[in-house]
Write an enzyme that holds these catalytic residues in place. Structure first.
Site, PDB file in Angstrom:
ATOM      1  N   GLY A 151       0.655  -1.224  -0.057  1.00 14.51           N
ATOM      2  CA  GLY A 151      -0.164   0.107   0.087  1.00 14.51           C
ATOM      3  C   GLY A 151       0.838   1.227  -0.076  1.00 14.51           C
ATOM      4  CD  GLN A 152      -1.880   6.250  -1.205  1.00 15.86           C
ATOM      5  OE1 GLN A 152      -1.454   7.176  -1.520  1.00 15.86           O
ATOM      6  NE2 GLN A 152      -2.882   6.251  -0.496  1.00 15.86           N
ATOM      7  CE1 TYR A 203     -13.302  -3.831   1.463  1.00 17.63           C
ATOM      8  CE2 TYR A 203     -13.939  -1.576   1.824  1.00 17.63           C
ATOM      9  CZ  TYR A 203     -13.671  -3.074   1.384  1.00 17.63           C
ATOM     10  OH  TYR A 203     -14.980  -3.158   0.178  1.00 17.63           O
ATOM     11  CB  THR A 204      -8.448   2.268   2.456  1.00 16.37           C
ATOM     12  OG1 THR A 204      -7.887   1.676   1.249  1.00 16.37           O
ATOM     13  CG2 THR A 204      -7.452   1.927   3.636  1.00 16.37           C
ATOM     14  CB  THR A 233      -9.146   6.901   9.561  1.00 17.60           C
ATOM     15  OG1 THR A 233      -9.711   7.727   8.363  1.00 17.60           O
ATOM     16  CG2 THR A 233     -10.333   6.097  10.081  1.00 17.60           C
ATOM     17  CG  ASP A 234     -10.051  11.962   8.453  1.00 15.53           C
ATOM     18  OD1 ASP A 234      -9.575  10.865   7.927  1.00 15.53           O
ATOM     19  OD2 ASP A 234     -10.754  12.726   7.818  1.00 15.53           O
ATOM     20  CE1 TYR A 270     -11.101   3.055   6.362  1.00 14.81           C
ATOM     21  CE2 TYR A 270     -11.456   5.138   6.534  1.00 14.81           C
ATOM     22  CZ  TYR A 270     -10.533   4.200   6.359  1.00 14.81           C
ATOM     23  OH  TYR A 270      -9.272   4.462   6.560  1.00 14.81           O
ATOM     24  CD1 TRP A 330      -8.799  14.082   4.078  1.00 15.08           C
ATOM     25  CD2 TRP A 330      -8.187  15.901   2.997  1.00 15.08           C
ATOM     26  NE1 TRP A 330      -9.836  14.743   4.263  1.00 15.08           N
ATOM     27  CE2 TRP A 330      -9.474  16.041   3.262  1.00 15.08           C
ATOM     28  CE3 TRP A 330      -7.558  16.904   2.090  1.00 15.08           C
ATOM     29  CZ2 TRP A 330     -10.329  17.021   3.231  1.00 15.08           C
ATOM     30  CZ3 TRP A 330      -8.294  18.226   1.863  1.00 15.08           C
ATOM     31  CH2 TRP A 330      -9.460  17.973   2.367  1.00 15.08           C
TER      32      TRP A 330
END
Length: 282
Positions: free
Chosen positions: A10-11, A62-63, A102-103, A126, A151
């Site tokens: 992933g990133q 899982y995004t 996550t936000d 999510y 983001w």
């Protein structure tokens, strides 16, 4: 230390691998689903024991935020149950774990940056599954660090920056939402912060990390096109109501980074400087 990195394709996982070369004193086990199925508790326990793992950085998740609304079972497995398995396995060894969150654990109704103590109130599948994942990690691993980010983009994988560059070159006009406010995060900057925590020692708790500054998706797109030299695409602002999605997005998801800066003494780059660095690599 022997460090397990999950979600290495992933990133963030890719950025972690690039930085490993700067920290050769540790041994890294970079895994994705082909090397280790993190939804299989037995496989995790075996892997952690056999490789004498001292710490885990869980970059896997899982995004697909909108698809998650129809895939709650898989989303729960990856975002809530898998982190529990990882935390339990490393917790038994007295090791540490960094869980990326996550936000989306917030509903986005605040008007000032969210601190780590702010009440969570996710309004998407999510966000709900990621929150359960946070709680599970803290429950099963005493030496755990939760890092909420927002983001995320990088030179790897699919992300907003790469999509806007592609669409900017293909289309004469784009509509982009202007009434959702937050801060972009260059995955490389997050990876640098993670290594700072690893080197200085995990101080358990919840932390926030994104780049500095505040911006809308519309303004972000305008900046992406300006830096990428795209001049032929007209970008117009849209209300969220004009672009309905299956999952509800937070209208305001600016994260307060005071805690991570104080605890680890790190400086966080301004979002535009990081965007320029990423686009230069692209």
């Amino acid at each position: 230390m022997n460090i397990l990195i999950t979600g290495c394709n992933g990133q963030l996982g890719n950025e972690m691998q690039l930085l490993e070369e700067s920290h050769p004193q540790h041994s890294y086990f970079n895994t994705d689903v082909a090397e280790l199925d993190i939804t299989n508790q037995e496989a995790i326990e075996t892997f952690v024991e056999e490789h004498h793992i001292d710490g885990i950085v869980n970059c896997a998740a899982y995004t697909a935020v909108d698809k998650a609304e129809d895939n709650e079972e898989l989303c729960t497995k990856l975002n809530a149950e898998a982190p529990a398995y990882l935390a339990a396995a490393i917790g038994k060894r007295g090791g540490w774990m960094i869980q990326i969150s996550t936000d989306y654990v917030f509903d986005g109704t605040q008007h000032t940056p969210y601190t780590e103590e702010a009440d969570t109130c996710p309004n998407s599948v999510y966000g709900k599954t990621k929150l359960v994942g946070e709680l599970n990690v803290q429950k099963f691993c005493a030496q755990s660090m939760i890092i909420r980010t927002a983001w995320l983009y990088s030179t790897f994988g699919n992300n907003f920056v790469k999509t806007m560059i592609r669409l900017g070159k293909e289309k004469p006009e784009l509509g982009v939402i202007f009434d959702q406010i937050g801060t972009p995060t260059y995955a490389r900057d997050l990876a640098v912060a993670i290594f700072a925590a690893i080197e200085q020692g995990i101080v358990p708790g919840v932390y926030h990390f994104s780049n500095e500054g505040v911006i809308s998706w519309y303004d972000f797109t305008k900046a992406i096109h300006r830096i990428a030299g795209i001049t032929t695409c007209h970008v117009r602002p849209l209300h969220t109501s004009e672009y309905p999605t299956p999952a509800k997005r937070p209208h305001y998801s600016v994260l307060d980074k005071t805690k991570i800066k104080r605890v680890y003494g790190i400086e966080i780059p301004y979002w535009e400087a990081s965007l320029q660095a990423c686009i230069a690599k692209l």
